[in-house]
Scaffold this motif. Structure first.
Motif, PDB file in Angstrom:
ATOM      1  N   ASP A  40       3.411 -11.751  -2.362  1.00  0.00           N
ATOM      2  CA  ASP A  40       3.574 -10.319  -2.630  1.00  0.00           C
ATOM      3  C   ASP A  40       5.037  -9.988  -2.933  1.00  0.00           C
ATOM      4  O   ASP A  40       5.342  -9.248  -3.873  1.00  0.00           O
ATOM      5  CB  ASP A  40       3.097  -9.520  -1.413  1.00  0.00           C
ATOM      6  N   GLN A  44       6.642  -8.547  -6.393  1.00  0.00           N
ATOM      7  CA  GLN A  44       7.434  -7.313  -6.405  1.00  0.00           C
ATOM      8  C   GLN A  44       8.801  -7.542  -7.063  1.00  0.00           C
ATOM      9  O   GLN A  44       9.261  -6.722  -7.865  1.00  0.00           O
ATOM     10  CB  GLN A  44       7.619  -6.816  -4.970  1.00  0.00           C
ATOM     11  N   GLN A  67      13.357  -2.444   3.146  1.00  0.00           N
ATOM     12  CA  GLN A  67      12.268  -1.456   3.037  1.00  0.00           C
ATOM     13  C   GLN A  67      10.968  -1.988   3.651  1.00  0.00           C
ATOM     14  O   GLN A  67      10.161  -1.244   4.173  1.00  0.00           O
ATOM     15  CB  GLN A  67      12.027  -1.095   1.575  1.00  0.00           C
ATOM     16  N   ARG A  68      10.803  -3.302   3.535  1.00  0.00           N
ATOM     17  CA  ARG A  68       9.600  -3.907   4.130  1.00  0.00           C
ATOM     18  C   ARG A  68       9.565  -3.704   5.633  1.00  0.00           C
ATOM     19  O   ARG A  68       8.516  -3.626   6.244  1.00  0.00           O
ATOM     20  CB  ARG A  68       9.589  -5.418   3.872  1.00  0.00           C
ATOM     21  N   GLY A  69      10.747  -3.716   6.223  1.00  0.00           N
ATOM     22  CA  GLY A  69      10.838  -3.501   7.663  1.00  0.00           C
ATOM     23  C   GLY A  69      11.319  -4.730   8.399  1.00  0.00           C
ATOM     24  O   GLY A  69      11.319  -5.839   7.857  1.00  0.00           O
ATOM     25  N   VAL A  74       6.956  -6.165  10.930  1.00  0.00           N
ATOM     26  CA  VAL A  74       5.995  -6.648   9.923  1.00  0.00           C
ATOM     27  C   VAL A  74       4.959  -7.553  10.604  1.00  0.00           C
ATOM     28  O   VAL A  74       3.753  -7.405  10.402  1.00  0.00           O
ATOM     29  CB  VAL A  74       6.735  -7.408   8.795  1.00  0.00           C
ATOM     30  N   GLN A  77       2.135  -5.955  12.740  1.00  0.00           N
ATOM     31  CA  GLN A  77       0.978  -5.361  12.063  1.00  0.00           C
ATOM     32  C   GLN A  77      -0.202  -6.345  11.990  1.00  0.00           C
ATOM     33  O   GLN A  77      -1.342  -5.936  11.834  1.00  0.00           O
ATOM     34  CB  GLN A  77       1.335  -4.943  10.626  1.00  0.00           C
ATOM     35  N   PHE A  78       0.123  -7.633  12.087  1.00  0.00           N
ATOM     36  CA  PHE A  78      -0.933  -8.648  12.000  1.00  0.00           C
ATOM     37  C   PHE A  78      -1.471  -9.045  13.378  1.00  0.00           C
ATOM     38  O   PHE A  78      -2.371  -9.861  13.471  1.00  0.00           O
ATOM     39  CB  PHE A  78      -0.408  -9.909  11.290  1.00  0.00           C
ATOM     40  N   LYS A 162      11.303   6.441  18.427  1.00  0.00           N
ATOM     41  CA  LYS A 162      11.994   7.111  17.323  1.00  0.00           C
ATOM     42  C   LYS A 162      13.395   6.523  17.100  1.00  0.00           C
ATOM     43  O   LYS A 162      14.243   7.140  16.477  1.00  0.00           O
ATOM     44  CB  LYS A 162      12.130   8.595  17.652  1.00  0.00           C
TER      45      LYS A 162
END
Lengths: 339, 132
Positions: A40, A44, A67-69, A74, A77-78, A162
């Motif tokens: 990916d 990009q 930007q992906r983090g 990242v 999330q999996f 935050k």
């Protein structure tokens, strides 16, 4: 001014990013997930380069990765999504810390406890009650430690939801790639093979030259009959080690082989230890002056056998688990390597 | 506080719609990046950190099937809807349409001849306001 991507070490920044993400991923899915993220990212980058009509600069690549983090976010999330005390962002770090606590505290403690238990196995059952009681204490302490870690992470999780530090990071500060080259692997297997051959020669020479094993003490003590029982198994272990390194050297792609073969050799070692634990006499005095030495060395060998037995059990569990994982992986369809 | 509340509700609303959109788009085979672009071209931008875990979850649930294949000299993982996924998709689409129709009816201006029980005048939102 930023350097163009093509002037950089090939894919360095992307590979470092993928390595950092991979650190937090579950091992079973790691390669698969990283291959997909990698693809990916490359798509990009190509898109962006086609739009700009030039190669991306290091800063632009870093910006896309930023930007992906953060890699840990990242990866999170999996992970299995849960709505518990620890949110998905901190969950991989939380699991990592729990593993460290288990490795640095629980495993050594269990090893020592098991050693003590084996050492007292021949004594009356009443004497074992203390050891069983201490095992209960261990679990209390373990649960307390895990509880404290959980509470600390829950507090951090609430405070950091935050936090700007989650988005404010620099991909260029990620650790360098750890590479295990095929040359390194080959050298390691070759060195193992050479040592195994020397090991076999050493084992074969010991009956004739016992000082190779116990040094000058060989003039005062001699081996007890138990060694005649286990000697063939020790020779077999030395031969097996040569075979194992030969296979690793000639067939490095057989990743299931080392842990599977290790399980077999560990079982043979377990048989040897079992034989050693069933006796208290390993050395006999060769001369009257050797009585005291034989007695001290017998005690030392018995303690060593107990510790060895405990270590074997842990090694069996680890290698058994690795063997199952590697065999299952080798039966799955081929996974693409990261481009 | 209001923004945070809106953001939470928006994400909640979006979550279900994204699943539906991904399932619908995967009636034809796509690999991850192409799927993102396809959804984006239809006005539904989706973050890669949301898309890939979602694809894996849907595959685990048996709604998608995937395989690795080489294309343009690169290995790519292609996804498409499974037979079970097709059934679920059409049931979800029906549900979605029913819900949209219900919301449309609720949001439709109330004829002035019917007085409201609450005594308040109904407020009809302009499209711009509805989007905010």
């Amino acid at each position: 001014m930023s350097k163009p991507l093509t002037d950089l070490p090939p894919k360095d920044l992307i590979d470092r990013y993928l390595q950092a993400v991979g650190f937090w991923l579950p091992r079973a899915q790691k390669q698969d997930i990283l291959a997909e993220i990698s693809e990916d990212l490359r798509s990009q980058f190509e898109d962006r380069e086609a739009g700009l009509g030039r190669s991306l600069t290091e800063s632009e690549v870093a910006e896309i990765l930023k930007q992906r983090g953060r890699p840990v976010l990242v990866a999170s999330q999996f992970m299995p999504q849960q709505r518990g005390l620890i949110g998905p962002a901190l969950y991989p770090i939380y699991i990592f810390v729990l593993k460290i606590v288990a490795l640095c505290y629980v495993v050594p403690w269990l090893l020592v406890w098991f050693g003590i238990l084996l050492f007292h196995r021949t004594e009356a059952a009443a004497h074992l009650s203390g050891e069983w009681h201490s095992l209960g204490t261990l679990w209390t302490v373990v649960f307390t430690q895990f509880g404290i870690v959980t509470l600390v992470f829950a507090a951090i999780d609430r405070a950091s939801v935050k936090s700007p530090c989650l988005s404010d990071w620099d991909p260029r500060k990620l650790p360098k790639i750890r590479v295990e080259t095929s040359t390194k692997r080959c050298f390691s297997a070759l060195a193992g093979l050479v040592f195994s051959v020397f090991g076999l020669l050493w084992v074969l020479a010991i009956p004739q030259y016992p000082f190779l094993l116990i040094g000058p003490a060989a003039y005062l003590v001699k081996g007890a009959p138990v060694w005649q029982t286990v000697y063939w198994a020790i020779v077999l272990l030395a031969i097996a080690s040569i075979f194992e390194h030969l296979v690793i050297l000639l067939r490095p792609q057989l990743t299931w082989f080392p842990p599977t073969f290790k399980v077999a050799t560990l079982l043979l070692s377990a048989w040897i230890v079992n034989a050693l634990l069933h006796t208290h006499t390993y050395l006999l005095p060769a001369v009257p002056e050797g009585i005291g030495l034989a007695s001290a060395m017998n005690l030392a060998i018995q303690i060593a056998s107990v510790v060895w037995a405990a270590g074997l059990l842990i090694a069996l569990a680890i290698n058994g688990w690795q063997a199952i994982r590697e065999i299952r992986r080798s039966m799955q369809p081929a996974m693409p390597h990261l481009a | 506080m209001e923004t945070e509340l809106f953001e939470n509700l928006r994400l909640e609303l979006r979550r279900g719609s994204l699943t539906l959109a991904v399932l619908a788009q995967l009636r034809t085979e796509h690999y991850g990046y192409a799927l993102r672009k396809a959804l984006e071209s239809h006005g539904l931008a989706i973050d890669e950190n949301t898309l890939y875990p979602l694809l894996r979850r849907l595959e685990t649930q048996g709604l998608l099937v995937s395989h690795w294949r080489e294309e343009d000299k690169r290995n790519k993982r292609f996804y498409r809807l499974s037979p079970d996924g097709e059934i679920i998709l059409y049931r979800l689409l029906n549900e979605h349409e029913a819900m949209n129709a219900a919301i449309d009816r609720i949001m439709a201006p109330i004829p002035s001849s019917q007085p409201m029980e609450t005594g308040f005048e109904p407020t009809v939102l302009e499209p711009k306001e509805q989007l905010q």
